[in-house]
Design an enzyme around this catalytic site. Structure first.
Site, mmCIF file in Angstrom:
data_model
loop_
_atom_site.group_PDB
_atom_site.id
_atom_site.type_symbol
_atom_site.label_atom_id
_atom_site.label_comp_id
_atom_site.label_asym_id
_atom_site.label_seq_id
_atom_site.Cartn_x
_atom_site.Cartn_y
_atom_site.Cartn_z
ATOM 1 N N HIS A 109 -72.556 85.404 3.411
ATOM 2 C CA HIS A 109 -73.582 84.318 3.926
ATOM 3 C C HIS A 109 -75.185 84.283 3.092
ATOM 4 O O HIS A 109 -75.464 83.531 2.633
ATOM 5 C CB HIS A 109 -73.956 84.545 5.311
ATOM 6 C CG HIS A 109 -72.716 83.694 6.105
ATOM 7 N ND1 HIS A 109 -72.579 84.339 7.419
ATOM 8 C CD2 HIS A 109 -71.987 82.922 5.903
ATOM 9 C CE1 HIS A 109 -71.556 83.826 7.743
ATOM 10 N NE2 HIS A 109 -71.195 82.860 7.090
ATOM 11 N N ARG A 120 -64.822 89.170 18.381
ATOM 12 C CA ARG A 120 -65.050 88.067 17.413
ATOM 13 C C ARG A 120 -65.816 88.629 16.244
ATOM 14 O O ARG A 120 -65.653 88.071 15.068
ATOM 15 C CB ARG A 120 -65.172 86.910 17.921
ATOM 16 C CG ARG A 120 -64.319 85.653 17.502
ATOM 17 C CD ARG A 120 -64.900 84.372 18.351
ATOM 18 N NE ARG A 120 -63.955 83.527 17.813
ATOM 19 C CZ ARG A 120 -63.979 82.204 18.155
ATOM 20 N NH1 ARG A 120 -64.689 81.952 19.063
ATOM 21 N NH2 ARG A 120 -63.072 81.200 17.802
ATOM 22 N N LYS A 171 -55.969 85.715 13.331
ATOM 23 C CA LYS A 171 -57.136 84.898 14.157
ATOM 24 C C LYS A 171 -56.504 84.369 15.356
ATOM 25 O O LYS A 171 -57.428 84.634 16.516
ATOM 26 C CB LYS A 171 -57.494 83.646 13.427
ATOM 27 C CG LYS A 171 -58.485 82.751 14.172
ATOM 28 C CD LYS A 171 -59.593 82.546 13.543
ATOM 29 C CE LYS A 171 -60.708 81.798 14.297
ATOM 30 N NZ LYS A 171 -61.890 81.407 13.515
ATOM 31 N N HIS A 173 -68.941 88.795 5.482
ATOM 32 C CA HIS A 173 -69.672 87.669 5.808
ATOM 33 C C HIS A 173 -71.368 87.833 5.859
ATOM 34 O O HIS A 173 -72.137 86.811 5.495
ATOM 35 C CB HIS A 173 -69.223 86.867 6.933
ATOM 36 C CG HIS A 173 -67.889 85.894 6.677
ATOM 37 N ND1 HIS A 173 -66.759 86.613 6.275
ATOM 38 C CD2 HIS A 173 -67.842 84.614 6.579
ATOM 39 C CE1 HIS A 173 -65.913 85.674 6.151
ATOM 40 N NE2 HIS A 173 -66.317 84.545 6.409
ATOM 41 N N ASN A 208 -66.251 88.749 11.051
ATOM 42 C CA ASN A 208 -67.521 88.463 10.233
ATOM 43 C C ASN A 208 -67.236 89.586 8.771
ATOM 44 O O ASN A 208 -68.333 89.459 8.161
ATOM 45 C CB ASN A 208 -68.801 88.794 10.905
ATOM 46 C CG ASN A 208 -69.993 88.088 10.621
ATOM 47 O OD1 ASN A 208 -69.695 86.669 10.170
ATOM 48 N ND2 ASN A 208 -71.077 88.440 10.680
ATOM 49 N N LYS A 229 -64.283 76.682 17.873
ATOM 50 C CA LYS A 229 -65.615 76.642 17.751
ATOM 51 C C LYS A 229 -65.883 75.186 17.004
ATOM 52 O O LYS A 229 -65.234 75.095 15.884
ATOM 53 C CB LYS A 229 -66.095 77.894 16.915
ATOM 54 C CG LYS A 229 -66.440 79.071 17.310
ATOM 55 C CD LYS A 229 -67.361 79.753 16.309
ATOM 56 C CE LYS A 229 -67.284 81.276 16.725
ATOM 57 N NZ LYS A 229 -68.282 82.043 15.909
ATOM 58 N N ARG A 247 -68.458 62.932 27.130
ATOM 59 C CA ARG A 247 -68.494 64.298 27.736
ATOM 60 C C ARG A 247 -67.306 64.998 27.421
ATOM 61 O O ARG A 247 -66.781 65.818 28.063
ATOM 62 C CB ARG A 247 -68.788 64.299 29.163
ATOM 63 C CG ARG A 247 -70.074 63.640 29.608
ATOM 64 C CD ARG A 247 -70.818 64.248 30.630
ATOM 65 N NE ARG A 247 -72.111 63.833 30.799
ATOM 66 C CZ ARG A 247 -72.478 62.739 31.313
ATOM 67 N NH1 ARG A 247 -71.616 61.657 31.698
ATOM 68 N NH2 ARG A 247 -73.641 62.491 31.295
ATOM 69 N N GLU A 290 -60.383 84.705 2.175
ATOM 70 C CA GLU A 290 -60.505 84.947 3.546
ATOM 71 C C GLU A 290 -59.158 85.661 4.132
ATOM 72 O O GLU A 290 -58.965 86.323 5.336
ATOM 73 C CB GLU A 290 -60.608 83.559 4.225
ATOM 74 C CG GLU A 290 -61.820 82.947 3.854
ATOM 75 C CD GLU A 290 -63.069 83.332 4.983
ATOM 76 O OE1 GLU A 290 -62.863 84.260 5.567
ATOM 77 O OE2 GLU A 290 -64.090 82.812 4.654
ATOM 78 N N GLU A 292 -66.986 85.165 21.786
ATOM 79 C CA GLU A 292 -67.462 85.975 20.784
ATOM 80 C C GLU A 292 -68.420 87.035 21.402
ATOM 81 O O GLU A 292 -69.347 87.464 20.770
ATOM 82 C CB GLU A 292 -68.508 85.184 19.741
ATOM 83 C CG GLU A 292 -68.795 86.005 19.049
ATOM 84 C CD GLU A 292 -69.179 85.198 17.563
ATOM 85 O OE1 GLU A 292 -69.590 85.796 16.537
ATOM 86 O OE2 GLU A 292 -68.917 83.986 17.288
#
Ligand code: NAD
Ligand code: ZN
Length: 360
Positions: free
Chosen positions: A246, A235, A221, A242, A239, A137, A115, A179, A231
Site C-alpha cells: 500500500h 483477517r 479466503k 500489503h 494483509n 466488505k 437500507r 495475490e 476482522e
C-alpha cells in the site's frame, strides 16, 4: 464446478466456482426485479454470454466507467438514482459483474439502497475471484483515502466463472496472480507446492487449470472470512505483503503499479524483513521469493523514495498508535503478527529488495 460455503453472521452464502457458474443465478427467485452493475468494455465482451447463462436475456445493465475512480460517493449516488428511476424497490436484487471496483461499489450501493437490498458478486478478475468478491466488505474511496467509507454486508451468492479471465491483459492477469501467491504462503505446503509446479507455465487460455487455481485460492479466503467476518484479528493475515504494498502504491500516486504488482514488491520486502527479524529461515524465504518471481516480470521499483515509503507505513489502516502491525511469514503456511520489528530492519529490507541486493 465447485461450491464453497462462507459462514457469516447472516447465515452464510455459497461461492460457486467453475465453467458455467453464472447459470447458478437462475436459481435465485423471489425478487421483484434484477439489475446488473458493470463496465461498458466488459459488458461488450461478455454481456451476451453472461445474460444468457444467468437467465436474464436482453438485460440492460447500469454502467460505470472502468477504473478505481468509479469507486466513489458520487458514483454510488448516480447508481442509486438510476436504480430508483428504473423502479428498483426493497425486493430488487443487484448483480455486480466486474472486478473489485464494480464489486466494492455494487456491494456498497446494494447494502445501503433503501437500507439494503440483496446482491450477488459475479467477479471477472483474478483478484476479485480469489479475494474481493468474498467476505462482504464493500467500500468507496473518499478523495485520496481508499475504502474510507464502507459496510460489511454479505452477498447472497458469489458466482465465479474463470473463462471470463481470458480477456484480461497479461499484465493484469499476472497482477492478480501475486495475490494467489500470497494465498499460497498463507495456506501451506499443499497449495504452495502446487503453485510452484503450475505457475511458470500457466496461461489464461488454460481454463481447466485456471478453474482449479481459482477454487484453491478462493478456499483460502473463504476459510479466513468464515472464521472472522469482522476482522477482529484473523483477517489481518490477508494483509501479508500489503503494508509495504500500500505504501508503494501511495508513494507512486496509484499510477505506476497495478495493485498486485505493488503487493508483489511488498511480499518480497516482508519476506526479507522476516528473515532480518530472525523469524524466517532463509531457505524458506528463498522459496517464497522464487514463487513471487515465477509469476513473471515486475515493473521496477527503483526510484521509489525510501523516506516516503517508510513514512507512509505508519499511516496504514492497521497501524495502531503509530505502530505498524506487521504480518511476517514464519514458514510456508504460518505467519505471525507483531509490532516488534526494528525500524532499521524495515529500512534495510526495503533497500535491499529495491536495489536488487537481495533476491531471495
Ligand atoms: N472488498 C474486499 O475485500 C477487497 C479486497 C481486495 C481488493 N478490493 C478492491 O478491489 C479493487 C481492485 O480490484 P481489481 O483488481 O479487480 O480491479 P478492477 O475492478 O479495476 O479491474 C481491473 C481492470 O480489469 C478490467 N477488467 C475486469 N474484468 C475484466 C475481464 N474479464 N477482462 C478484461 N478486463 C477486465 C477492468 O475494467 C479494470 O480496468 C480495489 O478497489 C480494491 O480496493 C476489495
Ligand atoms: Zn490485495
Amino acid at each position: 464446478m465447485r461450491r464453497l460455503r462462507v459462514k457469516s453472521s447472516a447465515g452464510g452464502y455459497d461461492v460457486i466456482v467453475g465453467r458455467g457458474a453464472w447459470r447458478a443465478l437462475r436459481g435465485l427467485r423471489g425478487y421483484s426485479s434484477t439489475f446488473i452493475l458493470t463496465e461498458p468494455g466488459l459488458w461488450k465482451h461478455w454481456g451476451r454470454r453472461f445474460s444468457r447463462d444467468a437467465g436474464l436475456p436482453g438485460a440492460s445493465p447500469l454502467l460505470v466507467p472502468a477504473g478505481e475512480s468509479s469507486k466513489s460517493l458520487p458514483w454510488a449516488g448516480r447508481v442509486a438514482s438510476e436504480l430508483l428511476e428504473r423502479g428498483a424497490d426493497r425486493r430488487s436484487m443487484l448483480i455486480a459483474f466486474g472486478g473489485g471496483v464494480v464489486g466494492d461499489l455494487g456491494g456498497f450501493v446494494a447494502s445501503t439502497y433503501m437500507r439494503g437490498i440483496d446482491y450477488v458478486q459475479a467477479p471477472t478478475t483474478i483478484l476479485a475471484q480469489v479475494d474481493s468478491s468474498m467476505g462482504g466488505k464493500t467500500a468507496v474511496n473518499i478523495r485520496a483515502m481508499k475504502n474510507l467509507v464502507g459496510t460489511i454486508c454479505a452477498p447472497r451468492l458469489v458466482v465465479s466463472d474463470p473463462r471470463v479471465l481470458a480477456s484480461m491483459t497479461p499484465r493484469a492477469f499476472r497482477s492478480g496472480l501475486y495475490e494467489v501467491v500470497k494465498h499460497g504462503i498463507l495456506s501451506g505446503p499443499g497449495l504452495f507446492g502446487w503453485l510452484e509446479k503450475i505457475l511458470p507455465g500457466l496461461r489464461v487460455s488454460n481454463a481447466a487449470l485456471l478453474e482449479t487455481l481459482v477454487v484453491r485460492a478462493a478456499q483460502v479466503k473463504v476459510d479466513v472470512v468464515s472464521r472472522d467476518e469482522r476482522e477482529a484479528a484473523l483477517r489481518h493475515v490477508l494483509n501479508l505483503g500489503h503494508t509495504f504494498g500500500h505504501a508503494i502504491e501511495e508513494a507512486t500516486g496509484y499510477r505506476r503499479y497495478l495493485h498486485g504488482e505493488a503487493v508483489a514488491w511488498g511480499l518480497l520486502m516482508v519476506i526479507r524483513l522476516a528473515e532480518l527479524a530472525g523469524r524466517l529461515d532463509p531457505a524458506n524465504g528463498k522459496r517464497m521469493a522464487r514463487l513471487v518471481r515465477a509469476v513473471g516480470p515486475l515493473p521496477a521499483v527503483a526510484g521509489v523514495r525510501e523516506e516516503r515509503v517508510l513514512g507512509l507505513l505508519t499511516r496504514d489502516k492497521k497501524a495502531v498508535g503509530g505502530k505498524v502491525l506487521w504480518i511476517l511469514p514464519e514458514r510456508i503456511g504460518k505467519v505471525c503478527e507483531t509490532s516488534d520489528v526494528p525500524r532499521e530492519a524495515v529500512a534495510r529490507a526495503f533497500r535491499e529488495v529495491q536495489r536488487g541486493e537481495w533476491n531471495g
